[in-house]
Motif scaffolding. Structure first.
Motif, PDB file in Angstrom:
ATOM      1  N   PHE A  20     -14.081  -3.455  16.357  1.00 24.29           N
ATOM      2  CA  PHE A  20     -14.929  -3.664  15.284  1.00 24.29           C
ATOM      3  C   PHE A  20     -16.229  -3.152  15.321  1.00 24.29           C
ATOM      4  O   PHE A  20     -16.801  -2.544  16.290  1.00 24.29           O
ATOM      5  CB  PHE A  20     -15.166  -5.324  15.577  1.00 24.29           C
ATOM      6  CG  PHE A  20     -15.758  -5.700  16.516  1.00 24.29           C
ATOM      7  CD1 PHE A  20     -14.991  -6.012  18.051  1.00 24.29           C
ATOM      8  CD2 PHE A  20     -17.117  -5.842  16.853  1.00 24.29           C
ATOM      9  CE1 PHE A  20     -15.469  -6.242  19.081  1.00 24.29           C
ATOM     10  CE2 PHE A  20     -17.888  -6.359  18.217  1.00 24.29           C
ATOM     11  CZ  PHE A  20     -17.051  -6.582  19.224  1.00 24.29           C
ATOM     12  N   ARG A  21     -17.052  -3.356  14.181  1.00 27.16           N
ATOM     13  CA  ARG A  21     -18.210  -2.621  13.726  1.00 27.16           C
ATOM     14  C   ARG A  21     -19.218  -3.452  14.710  1.00 27.16           C
ATOM     15  O   ARG A  21     -19.226  -4.562  15.051  1.00 27.16           O
ATOM     16  CB  ARG A  21     -18.788  -2.717  12.708  1.00 27.16           C
ATOM     17  CG  ARG A  21     -18.696  -1.316  11.830  1.00 27.16           C
ATOM     18  CD  ARG A  21     -19.585  -1.373  10.859  1.00 27.16           C
ATOM     19  NE  ARG A  21     -19.362  -2.248   9.835  1.00 27.16           N
ATOM     20  CZ  ARG A  21     -19.435  -1.926   8.479  1.00 27.16           C
ATOM     21  NH1 ARG A  21     -19.558  -0.811   8.245  1.00 27.16           N
ATOM     22  NH2 ARG A  21     -19.246  -3.027   7.734  1.00 27.16           N
ATOM     23  N   GLY A  22     -20.049  -2.361  15.585  1.00 28.46           N
ATOM     24  CA  GLY A  22     -21.213  -2.809  16.450  1.00 28.46           C
ATOM     25  C   GLY A  22     -20.512  -3.358  17.848  1.00 28.46           C
ATOM     26  O   GLY A  22     -21.121  -3.907  18.544  1.00 28.46           O
ATOM     27  N   ARG A  23     -19.238  -2.584  18.022  1.00 27.20           N
ATOM     28  CA  ARG A  23     -18.643  -3.086  19.225  1.00 27.20           C
ATOM     29  C   ARG A  23     -19.725  -2.465  20.399  1.00 27.20           C
ATOM     30  O   ARG A  23     -19.763  -3.223  21.477  1.00 27.20           O
ATOM     31  CB  ARG A  23     -17.488  -2.357  19.629  1.00 27.20           C
ATOM     32  CG  ARG A  23     -16.735  -2.799  20.952  1.00 27.20           C
ATOM     33  CD  ARG A  23     -15.318  -2.383  20.778  1.00 27.20           C
ATOM     34  NE  ARG A  23     -15.121  -0.607  20.872  1.00 27.20           N
ATOM     35  CZ  ARG A  23     -13.979  -0.130  21.135  1.00 27.20           C
ATOM     36  NH1 ARG A  23     -12.949  -0.986  21.364  1.00 27.20           N
ATOM     37  NH2 ARG A  23     -13.900   1.191  21.122  1.00 27.20           N
ATOM     38  N   GLY A  24     -20.209  -1.310  20.384  1.00 24.78           N
ATOM     39  CA  GLY A  24     -20.876  -0.744  21.257  1.00 24.78           C
ATOM     40  C   GLY A  24     -22.156  -1.537  21.730  1.00 24.78           C
ATOM     41  O   GLY A  24     -22.637  -1.916  22.741  1.00 24.78           O
ATOM     42  N   LEU A  25     -22.838  -2.147  20.710  1.00 23.67           N
ATOM     43  CA  LEU A  25     -24.050  -2.986  20.881  1.00 23.67           C
ATOM     44  C   LEU A  25     -23.703  -4.164  21.419  1.00 23.67           C
ATOM     45  O   LEU A  25     -24.024  -4.617  22.530  1.00 23.67           O
ATOM     46  CB  LEU A  25     -24.580  -3.331  19.507  1.00 23.67           C
ATOM     47  CG  LEU A  25     -25.675  -4.191  19.518  1.00 23.67           C
ATOM     48  CD1 LEU A  25     -26.999  -3.355  20.204  1.00 23.67           C
ATOM     49  CD2 LEU A  25     -26.431  -4.681  18.059  1.00 23.67           C
ATOM     50  N   ALA A  26     -22.394  -4.837  20.807  1.00 20.28           N
ATOM     51  CA  ALA A  26     -21.914  -5.863  21.647  1.00 20.28           C
ATOM     52  C   ALA A  26     -21.632  -6.115  23.109  1.00 20.28           C
ATOM     53  O   ALA A  26     -22.218  -6.636  23.938  1.00 20.28           O
ATOM     54  CB  ALA A  26     -20.835  -6.542  21.019  1.00 20.28           C
TER      55      ALA A  26
END
Lengths: 443, 277, 318
Positions: free
Chosen positions: C123-129
């Motif tokens: 999902f988008r923003g997985r790295g940040l999450a």
């Protein structure tokens, strides 16, 4: 795909680089032999046993002044957090990797001497020019703490258990300040306002609780000696038990139920955020309360007098300079200790931290006169109707016993242990410790 | 993988993410607010917003309390621990896994046994050992002791991860003429990348946050690490919650950045199913 | 973390014997070479762990108070006798330890598994999450406990302030003083810190599961839950066993959070065995007695580890 070998090589280089930093970054080589002519440059280490943002700069300033006056001596400062200082000192003594000078409390003296960790300072003290300024009674009491009655510590700062109260609230409600124990209980009841999350008293129920309660009991029950002639601890007497009962009775009614887990930070936070009308601590936190609440809002007195107007006060230990036996620079270490104990240093240090200077020359300083807390403490101490009692610091496990009683104190607040049981357990431990000590040190 | 509906994704991804995100971030939020707020030093009282805003706590830490030095020392120790522990963990894990060593299970228990005694009980004998060896008061000493105590975790995890890589792959490489070592380096290590990243992260954080060893085995003020620096704010006669919060922010930022950098390696390697029976 | 389909497993033993280079089969003289892989770890352990742990055993049969040498000396099994027969706090501390380790390990495992599965999806923003959600692991111990204590503070803390202004409660809850809430409150704080451990280990382990297995399962008509229980869980078995064992041992002996939040109180309610050890040995200066307690803890953990590994049939294909 990246060749793993180049990654390995890169890692090896980085590792070597870090090793270089790590190995190069840490030695405190003590140049110069022991006690040679003062011309040779010498580095000594000083451990601060209560390091923190308030006190560390004070010591560092004193070090600067000392180094300016003694250009061939460098002092390295190391700050130890107070919670671990005793263990670190004991580990250092046990392994021989000791500092040259440190500033522990005099209550730790007997334990450290029992470990044979300290250097006796009698010779140096007797030939010191400033020795006359140190109150003789202090020196005597320090000698009394060790079996061989030598002088192992030079006092720097004294303290006194202090009752802090909201002067402004007392004035607002037209109450009398807590100068007697009856006034204390009246005020605590009158200022208690649980509906608004404000309580009459902030009880210290966690770390340090037994010590605080002991001070309270000695003052309110008027126990004028710690042990009786048979070696029983007076904390076990019926008078003491009834005071404990009264004090514990405040819990949950005139104090928050949360106090059972309050150590120093929580207790001070409760008072400084305006949720408790009174707390007990010592002079050392006076500056913090003034900063948080303003000088006009905070009253600082000794523990109240009994109904006849007499005070009984349990003494507090002194911050002292001690020199360690393993020091390789005894002369330089003594010089520094003597410097710390000199009138100017004592005045500077105690002014900054708000405690009582252990130096008679400083008593007339203006800042001492301006510090209400100290003035109140000294005034009460000097009254002829006041009895000052010394806790048994000569027993190396005295503070350990106080710590041991802390879980039991919490159970007492919860009603799982009666005040009578608590008092008799504590009294037994103290009596046993004294008996064991006396037996081991029979003349 | 079939594309899932939005509702489906909400239920299985976004909702848990948001819920857990709240749980995770609320303490962080309160820490950041406290560190920027000018009123919280003595009481640590909660406020929704950090106004009036102030940088004084951070300023006091970096310029007054020497936090830059502590951070630097922590980096040295943490990176050194990773450099020391991870290769040894891989080596040990490989040995325990690939070779049917006699006493392999016992060795695993021995590794675990290093964790069976509370660390506080080991301080004084460690102190003596360090003094005798001459490691007392050195960062390299901290690196070695941290690596030793991270070893059970890292080595045992490595053993587990390596056992998930079929030996056939190395065998195939050796049949092709590689030495065993080359087989490991060329085939096993790349597949181990997620595992190495995970284990390195543990070693890094464990060393970064270690307090006991850093305080007891170091005597020089300018060799202390961040956890020791933070502990000064909870003294007996002074308490400064806001400074502690600021210290916490400074202490956690580098690690979060490290996580941000390495988390991309926590992705699948080659499809191991390439080797079919 | 065995993850081969069953068919491949059967052929492994033959592959082993037939294709190995000759030097391995003939290598009885070389049999010490594999042991070299254990050498660095052994050196570190021998240098830094053996002697300190041995001293704990040594002191367990001594009366040892460093400040009262006049009482010190060999006392045989007296410390153990006292611990096992007349120490109520020891018994409650053992029970509290079991409760503590159980709740933490199970709680962290379940939440960690959920988190790992979520963070494994795309999902988008997985790295940040990932970076954000793993970060509680990174926070220094003293900061974690201080922040959570502040949160729980009934006068100035966020929890009570928010709950009261939302009208959920009318008087502040004393999270750390109320006997009913203190254990859960401390458990929650440690959960916050510990879940990322499981999440990271399980996430790394999830990477080793070949995606074709999921494809095969969905072709066979398996739903998501079945895919999870039939494919994912078995292949994660070893990872779960290891992580729970390591985490269990760590949680058993780790004292810093409980010590700072409640000091083991109120009373002995949150006193675990290692906290009792630290109190006895360090605060009360009963180093010999504390060592005896440590030895008992050591034995308990050793038995637990042996049984756990046996039960989990760790490392075996079945």
């Amino acid at each position: 795909m990246r060749t793993p070998l180049s990654t390995l090589r890169g890692t090896a280089v980085a590792l070597l680089a870090m090793l270089a930093v790590a190995c190069g970054g840490g030695t405190s080589s003590n140049a110069g032999g022991a006690g040679t002519a003062s011309a040779a440059p010498v580095t000594i280490t000083f451990w601060d046993t209560n390091a923190g943002p308030d006190r560390t700069p004070v010591w560092q300033e004193l070090i600067k002044r000392f180094e300016a006056a003694n250009p061939n001596i460098t002092v390295e400062y190391t700050g130890i957090p107070i919670a671990q200082q005793l263990q670190k000192l004991q580990a250092a003594i046990a392994s021989g990797a000791v500092p040259d000078v440190a500033n522990p409390l005099s209550s730790q003296l007997s334990g450290m001497v029992a470990q044979d960790g300290l250097l006796p300072l009698d010779k140096q003290f007797n030939s010191w020019s400033g020795k006359g300024d140190i109150p003789a009674s202090l020196i005597t009491s320090l000698r009394a703490l060790v079996p061989d009655k030598k002088l192992y510590a030079i006092p720097l700062s004294g303290n006194m258990t202090t009752l802090y109260y909201r002067k402004d609230w007392i004035a607002q409600k037209g109450l009398k300040p807590p100068s007697t124990w009856d006034d204390f209980y009246t005020d605590v009841n009158a200022l208690n306002d649980p509906a608004h999350n404000v309580y009459g008293f902030g009880f210290r129920g966690a770390t340090g609780s037994a010590s605080q309660l002991e001070n309270w009991v000695f003052s309110e029950a008027g126990l004028t000696s710690y042990f009786d002639s048979k070696g029983n601890a007076s904390i076990g007497s019926p008078a003491a038990v009834s005071v404990i009962q009264k004090a514990v009775g405040l819990y949950g009614k005139q104090t928050s139920k949360d106090d059972i887990t309050h150590g120093f930070p929580e207790m001070v936070s409760e008072f400084d955020s305006g949720h408790a009308a009174m707390i007990m601590h010592n002079l050392g936190s006076y500056p913090q309360h003034i900063t948080a609440l303003g000088k006009d809002a905070v009253g600082a007195v000794t523990l109240p007098a009994m109904s006849g107007g007499k005070h009984v006060l349990l003494n507090s230990p002194n911050i002292s300079a001690m020199v360690f036996k393993g020091t390789k620079h005894a002369d330089a270490a003594w010089k520094f200790a003597a410097f710390l104990a000199s009138a100017d240093s004592v005045s500077y240090f105690n002014e900054k931290i708000g405690q009582i200077p252990s130096n008679e020359k400083v008593a007339s300083a203006q800042w001492v006169k301006d510090n209400t807390g100290i003035q109140n403490a000294l005034a009460t101490q000097k009254l002829s109707s006041t009895t000052l009692v010394n806790p048994p610091w000569i027993l190396p496990d005295y503070s350990a016993i106080e710590s041991q009683m802390e879980p039991s104190l919490q159970k007492m607040l919860l009603g799982q242990v009666t005040p009578s049981q608590f008092a008799s357990t504590l009294a037994d431990k103290l009596a046993t410790s004294k008996r064991q000590y006396d037996q081991a040190h029979k003349p | 993988m079939t594309r899932r509906s939005f509702l489906d994704r909400t239920g299985t991804i976004y909702l848990p993410l948001v819920l857990y995100g709240l749980f995770t971030l609320i303490p962080f939020y309160s820490m950041v607010v406290l560190s920027l707020h000018s009123g919280g030093s003595a009481t640590g009282a909660f406020t929704f917003l950090p106004f009036p805003l102030t940088w004084q706590h951070f300023d006091a830490l970096i310029n007054g309390a020497g936090f830059a030095t502590y951070v630097r020392n922590s980096f040295v120790v943490a990176l050194g621990t990773v450099a020391c522990a991870v290769p040894i963990a891989i080596l040990t894990g490989y040995g325990l896994c690939r070779f049917r060593l006699r006493g392999g299970q016992v060795f695993m228990l021995v590794l675990l046994m290093t964790q069976f005694v509370p660390a506080a009980m080991l301080i004084i004998p460690l102190f003596i050992i360090f003094k005798v060896i001459g490691l007392l008061n050195t960062l390299i000493g901290l690196v070695l002791i941290n690596a030793t105590f991270e070893l059970p975790l890292t080595a045992i995890l490595m053993r587990g991860f390596i056992s998930g890589i079929p030996f056939e792959l190395e065998e195939a490489a050796m049949v092709d003429g590689c030495s065993r070592f080359q087989g490991v380096v060329r085939i096993v290590l790349p597949l181990l990348r997620p595992a190495i990243v995970a284990v390195a992260a543990f070693a890094f954080v464990g060393a970064w946050n270690n307090f006991l060893f850093a305080l007891f085995l170091i005597n020089d003020q300018d060799l202390y690490t961040v956890p020791v620096g933070l502990s000064y704010f909870l003294g007996e006669y002074n308490v400064d919650f806001a400074a502690l919060a600021a210290g916490g922010v400074i202490a956690v930022l580098p690690v979060v950045l490290v996580f941000a950098l390495i988390q991309r390696y926590l992705v699948g390697g080659l499809s191991v199913g390439a080797v079919k029976g | 973390m065995r993850n081969q389909p069953a068919a491949a497993t059967a052929s492994r033993p033959q592959a082993r014997a037939a294709d190995l280079p000759a030097r391995r089969r003939a290598g009885r003289r070389r049999s010490w070479l594999p042991y070299l892989t254990l050498l660095p770890a052994s050196v570190l352990i021998a240098a830094f762990v053996v002697f300190p742990v041995a001293t704990v055993f040594y002191y367990s049969v001594q009366q040892y108070d460093v400040t009262r040498p006049y009482l010190n000396g060999f006392v045989g099994l007296e410390n153990f006798r006292q611990v096992l027969t007349s120490d109520d706090v020891f018994r409650t501390s053992l029970a509290v330890s079991v409760k503590w380790v159980g709740s933490e390990v199970v709680g962290q495992l379940v939440l960690g598994m959920i988190l790992a599965l979520v963070l494994n999806s795309a999902f988008r923003g997985r790295g940040l999450a990932r970076s954000l959600l793993f970060s509680p692991w990174a926070v220094s111990g003293v900061v974690v406990t201080t922040m959570w204590k502040l949160l729980y503070n009934p006068f100035t803390g966020m929890l009570d302030t928010v709950l009261m202004s939302a009208g959920v409660i009318h008087a502040p809850i004393q999270w750390l003083s109320d006997l009913n809430t203190v254990f859960g409150a401390v458990v929650a704080a440690e959960l916050w810190r510990g879940v990322p451990f499981f999440a990271i280990v399980l996430l790394a382990a999830l990477q080793g599961i070949p995606t074709d297995l999921y494809e095969a399962a969905s072709v066979d008509g398996a739903g998501r839950w079945q895919a999870f229980t039939r494919v994912t869980l078995p292949l994660l078995k070893d990872a779960i066993i290891l992580a729970t064992l390591l985490r269990g041992v760590w949680e058993f002996n780790n004292v810093d959070l409980i010590y700072t939040m409640t000091a083991g109180g109120p009373g002995d309610l949150t006193t675990t065995l290692p906290l009792y050890v630290v109190n006895q040995a360090i605060r009360y200066h009963n180093f010999g007695y504390g060592s005896a307690l440590s030895v008992i803890g050591f034995v308990v953990l050793l038995l637990f580890a042996i049984v756990y590994l046996r039960l989990g049939r760790f490392g075996r294909d079945d």
